[in-house]
Motif scaffolding. Sequence first.
Motif: not given
Length: 247
Positions: A11-15, A18-23, A78-82, A105-110
Amino acid sequence: MPVDTDCQFAVTDEGADVNHVVAGFAAYGLAGLTAVDYLRERLDLEACGFVTTDATPAITPFENGRPHHHTRILSKPDLDVAVLHGGLFVPTFAAHEFTRAILEWTERANVGEFAVCSGVPVPHGPDDHRTFHVATADYYDARLADADPAVPGMQNGFLDGVDAALVERGMTSDLAVGVYVTPVHDHVPDVDAAIRLVDTVTDRYDLDVDTGPLEAFAEDVAAYYQRLRERLDAMPESDRPEDRMFN
């Protein structure tokens, strides 16, 4: 197809911040994938990360002449959901490694909360055309305990593949995990199921999304995956991924 036990995902994270992810992933009736793809479009989300792999035959989707990664993380400031848009079929043998990369990735991104939109091809009647949940206790307390309309728990059964691995991590860590499940008709893009998932997720995450245009949107998604199916059918059997949607 021979099983590659050393398959790798990265996983490459470009910044993403967010605290919440919907997949949603490419499986069972395309309901989950169609739902998150619709969220991507209606919320005007931009890619902020992606997944690469040597585990399965590569696909490179494109739109309006521009290529993009098959599995993307999408958000906006402006959205806390990725949204995690999983357009790659992940065979069962690769599900553990794929999920491990996502969870690293979720751990790295908190990331504190992870939801999945998913369809299950089970016999069902009209009364079952609704969304159910399978969730860890902390996810239930945060998102479902006071839900109105209620999102009932799936009565019994088991999860497998990526969904199972995500929930298992949620049971043994601080990551709150919920799977939104709805019955789907197998082997066809189930538009009604996708609409149910979008309605539930937008309600639980207070997202301003109109589901009215979804039917036409889903037809475009169906056409794309029909072309992909034709491509897979033309491949030698030994090279085909062991995906369940096209079997």
